[in-house]
Design a protein around this motif. Structure first.
Motif, PDB file in Angstrom:
ATOM      1  N   LEU A  15      23.328  60.964 -13.108  1.00 51.18           N
ATOM      2  CA  LEU A  15      22.333  60.113 -12.549  1.00 51.18           C
ATOM      3  C   LEU A  15      21.165  59.879 -13.647  1.00 51.18           C
ATOM      4  O   LEU A  15      20.903  60.945 -14.405  1.00 51.18           O
ATOM      5  CB  LEU A  15      21.768  60.565 -11.382  1.00 51.18           C
ATOM      6  CG  LEU A  15      22.681  60.671 -10.214  1.00 51.18           C
ATOM      7  CD1 LEU A  15      21.656  61.068  -8.976  1.00 51.18           C
ATOM      8  CD2 LEU A  15      23.394  59.289 -10.021  1.00 51.18           C
ATOM      9  N   ASN A  16      20.622  58.698 -13.658  1.00 53.51           N
ATOM     10  CA  ASN A  16      19.528  58.418 -14.657  1.00 53.51           C
ATOM     11  C   ASN A  16      18.419  59.234 -14.100  1.00 53.51           C
ATOM     12  O   ASN A  16      18.087  59.654 -12.699  1.00 53.51           O
ATOM     13  CB  ASN A  16      19.164  56.950 -14.951  1.00 53.51           C
ATOM     14  CG  ASN A  16      19.089  56.263 -13.671  1.00 53.51           C
ATOM     15  OD1 ASN A  16      18.543  56.503 -12.633  1.00 53.51           O
ATOM     16  ND2 ASN A  16      19.500  54.817 -13.995  1.00 53.51           N
ATOM     17  N   ASP A  17      17.038  59.063 -14.613  1.00 54.14           N
ATOM     18  CA  ASP A  17      15.954  59.636 -14.065  1.00 54.14           C
ATOM     19  C   ASP A  17      15.326  58.901 -13.048  1.00 54.14           C
ATOM     20  O   ASP A  17      14.464  59.583 -12.062  1.00 54.14           O
ATOM     21  CB  ASP A  17      14.782  59.471 -15.263  1.00 54.14           C
ATOM     22  CG  ASP A  17      15.006  60.061 -16.661  1.00 54.14           C
ATOM     23  OD1 ASP A  17      15.844  61.185 -16.385  1.00 54.14           O
ATOM     24  OD2 ASP A  17      14.545  59.928 -17.725  1.00 54.14           O
ATOM     25  N   ASN A  18      15.814  57.717 -12.704  1.00 50.46           N
ATOM     26  CA  ASN A  18      15.319  56.900 -11.378  1.00 50.46           C
ATOM     27  C   ASN A  18      16.257  57.319 -10.290  1.00 50.46           C
ATOM     28  O   ASN A  18      15.822  56.572  -9.231  1.00 50.46           O
ATOM     29  CB  ASN A  18      15.029  55.439 -11.583  1.00 50.46           C
ATOM     30  CG  ASN A  18      14.044  55.376 -12.775  1.00 50.46           C
ATOM     31  OD1 ASN A  18      12.628  55.570 -12.321  1.00 50.46           O
ATOM     32  ND2 ASN A  18      14.275  54.825 -13.886  1.00 50.46           N
ATOM     33  N   ASN A  19      17.295  58.112 -10.630  1.00 45.06           N
ATOM     34  CA  ASN A  19      18.185  58.327  -9.314  1.00 45.06           C
ATOM     35  C   ASN A  19      19.016  57.153  -8.807  1.00 45.06           C
ATOM     36  O   ASN A  19      19.227  57.415  -7.378  1.00 45.06           O
ATOM     37  CB  ASN A  19      17.650  59.438  -8.403  1.00 45.06           C
ATOM     38  CG  ASN A  19      18.423  60.084  -7.648  1.00 45.06           C
ATOM     39  OD1 ASN A  19      19.268  60.680  -8.187  1.00 45.06           O
ATOM     40  ND2 ASN A  19      17.993  60.370  -6.286  1.00 45.06           N
ATOM     41  N   GLU A  20      19.288  56.109  -9.529  1.00 33.30           N
ATOM     42  CA  GLU A  20      19.859  54.965  -8.847  1.00 33.30           C
ATOM     43  C   GLU A  20      21.417  55.306  -8.904  1.00 33.30           C
ATOM     44  O   GLU A  20      21.930  55.481 -10.054  1.00 33.30           O
ATOM     45  CB  GLU A  20      19.349  53.651  -9.847  1.00 33.30           C
ATOM     46  CG  GLU A  20      18.304  53.332  -9.502  1.00 33.30           C
ATOM     47  CD  GLU A  20      17.920  51.884 -10.366  1.00 33.30           C
ATOM     48  OE1 GLU A  20      16.958  51.136  -9.702  1.00 33.30           O
ATOM     49  OE2 GLU A  20      18.602  51.546 -11.138  1.00 33.30           O
ATOM     50  N   LEU A  21      21.867  54.988  -7.806  1.00 36.87           N
ATOM     51  CA  LEU A  21      23.309  55.200  -7.695  1.00 36.87           C
ATOM     52  C   LEU A  21      24.046  54.230  -6.723  1.00 36.87           C
ATOM     53  O   LEU A  21      23.595  53.979  -5.689  1.00 36.87           O
ATOM     54  CB  LEU A  21      23.707  56.511  -6.949  1.00 36.87           C
ATOM     55  CG  LEU A  21      24.996  56.911  -6.708  1.00 36.87           C
ATOM     56  CD1 LEU A  21      25.999  56.974  -7.948  1.00 36.87           C
ATOM     57  CD2 LEU A  21      25.126  58.406  -5.848  1.00 36.87           C
TER      58      LEU A  21
END
Length: 522
Positions: A11-17
């Motif tokens: 996941l990226n830092d913004n936790n977009e999934l």
């Protein structure tokens, strides 16, 4: 089997999934590919993934994929209970569209005539998911069942001449369904529709990148490996090279790259691989010349699946033997990528062909697996390679299967057949490069069908090998079109092969797309 696969949620830092829930359609990996093209990370999970696990991942959106079943039949895959009540935007595609209708009180009916291929469709541009998309359009269909009645509070936002509910929506619940496949290139507005779903309905930012992937994967490998030793199955191809470099950046000299020359490589490839990795990268590199060993194992074997499994097991045996010389080795790196996994068969999809690094591993293997590229498609692998500083010519090297020429020489393998195929392939690749087509064609190679034909050379009758040329264009390797190579280039290639490669008197060009064919012949 005693192994553990390192490779999972990134996941990226913004936790977009975004979660892609797999119901078994062969195009399903393309959905993930298209979502990632939009800069949004997604994961594919099986249809019976529990509601608790779905909630734990906190997805910004959910996509229900296509599949071969009928939703009204007995014991067919269904969405887990409660998935439509968790206040997460949901998009159903094809079978997923029918699942939504069936689960929420609509009706799915079997049609006397199906819709397959390019189909004219009328859309409602006022619907948010079709925003800025033309009303009259073309899409790609592949179904016989159809939604004949929408659930309560759903609106019909698309239809065809034979399909009354090609698309439907419930804006309040943010649930949408489309009968067509937006993920394939044959639906020209598909990417725009997916962007509408992601950015206007799911409201994601779209800031996942290959840099983020590489950084997360390096940290994951570093944490998991600790101070243990790692072997890399280095073939010199794009996948194994990127896997090797990303692992090297994580663990440095704890990694030893082992290059097995199994005698099934392209012309001069063994020497080129050794030179690149010894000169360019500061890695522990061992070359093992095992040509005779592999050819002996393959003697008399014609079945392509047996070839793959023999080669896969022999690779592991070579690594185990080398590990015994090096001391305790705990991890094995492989360049497995997404198409390898889906074509080898998953819980919800059929096996098309086993890949040596997925279906050919021995049951008693003693390594834990590190597969850093398991979530990526080929073009994503290349993008990661560029970000890692791997030379451009290596990143864009022609894809080459692990079993090598063993699956490009159809039928039983002999040294004579390998020489013929190797020389013909070298000429093909050389002329494609001279014509400036090497980065315009996704993949191209020569193979040797298990046939001979009559010819005339020097006023004498010949009975020689036929060489088949294969070249395809693609963006993902899941689907492909045969490449329209100029006739004059094909003519030059044909004349050179017949004149320069002894034992060849006929050249044919494969003009089959994928599907129905695969890219490789075996």
């Amino acid at each position: 089997m005693n192994f553990y696969i390192l490779g999972g949620s990134i996941l990226n830092d913004n936790n977009e999934l975004v979660l892609v829930i797999d119901f078994g359609g062969q195009y399903n990996q393309l959905i993930a590919r298209r979502v990632r093209e939009c800069g949004v990370y997604c994961e594919i999970v099986p249809y019976d993934y529990s509601l608790a696990k779905i909630k734990a991942k906190n997805p910004k959106g959910i996509i229900l994929t296509g599949g071969p079943a009928s939703v009204y039949a007995k014991d067919t895959p269904q969405a887990v209970d409660g998935i439509f009540d968790i206040n997460v935007p949901i998009l159903g595609i094809c079978y997923g569209h029918q699942i939504i209708a069936n689960a929420l009180g609509g009706t799915v009916t079997h049609a006397e005539t199906g819709e397959y291929g390019k189909t004219s469709v009328t859309l409602d541009p006022s619907a948010v998911i079709f925003d800025t998309i033309d009303k009259e359009n073309t899409c790609w269909m592949s179904h016989r069942d159809y939604v004949s009645k929408v659930p309560v509070d759903f609106t019909i936002i698309g239809h065809t001449t034979t399909g009354p509910v090609t698309a439907m929506s419930n804006d309040k619940r943010r649930i949408y369904g489309v009968q067509f496949h937006p993920e394939v290139e044959h639906t020209p507005f598909g990417k725009k529709m997916l962007k509408n779903f992601l950015f206007k309905i799911c409201e994601v930012k779209g800031n996942w990148s290959m840099e983020a992937f590489a950084e997360s994967k390096i940290n994951e490998i570093k944490k998991s490996v600790g101070n243990k030793k790692v072997l890399c199955a280095l073939s010199g191809g794009v996948d194994s090279s990127v896997a090797a470099v990303i692992t090297h950046k994580a663990v440095g000299k704890q990694l030893t790259c082992i290059f097995v020359d199994h005698g099934l490589l392209r012309k001069d490839e063994g020497d080129q691989v050794e030179k690149v990795f010894k000169d360019k990268f500061d890695m522990n590199f061992i070359r093992i010349n095992a040509q005779e060993r592999f050819l002996n194992k393959l003697h008399g074997v014609s079945d392509p699946e047996k070839k793959r499994k023999i080669i896969g097991e022999e690779f592991i045996r070579v690594f185990e033997e080398e590990a015994n010389k090096l001391g305790q080795i705990d991890f094995l790196v492989q360049g497995t990528i997404y198409p390898d996994v889906v074509e080898s068969g998953t819980k919800t999809s059929a096996t098309i062909k086993s890949h040596h690094n997925v279906g050919g591993l021995p049951e008693d293997m003693q390594f834990s697996l590190i597969e850093p590229l398991r979530e990526l498609f080929k073009d994503e692998v290349r993008a990661v390679g560029e970000k890692l500083g791997i030379p451009h010519d290596l990143v864009w090297r022609q894809p080459f299967p692990g079993p090598g020429l063993a699956i490009r020489v159809l039928g039983e393998i002999t040294e004579e057949k390998l020489v013929v195929t190797r020389e013909a392939d070298a000429i093909f690749r050389e002329e494609i490069a001279k014509a400036g087509l090497s980065e315009k064609i996704w993949q191209y190679f020569a193979c040797l069908p298990n046939i001979k034909s009559v010819g005339v050379m020097g006023d004498s009758r010949t009975y020689c090998h036929t060489i088949a040329l294969r070249a395809v264009t693609s963006s993902d390797a899941m689907t492909s079109e045969w490449a329209r190579i100029p006739y004059e280039v094909l003519d030059k290639i044909s004349r050179r092969i017949v004149n320069e490669v002894p034992g060849v008197n006929r050249i044919v060009y494969d003009i089959t797309s994928k599907p129905p064919a695969t890219i490789e012949w075996e």
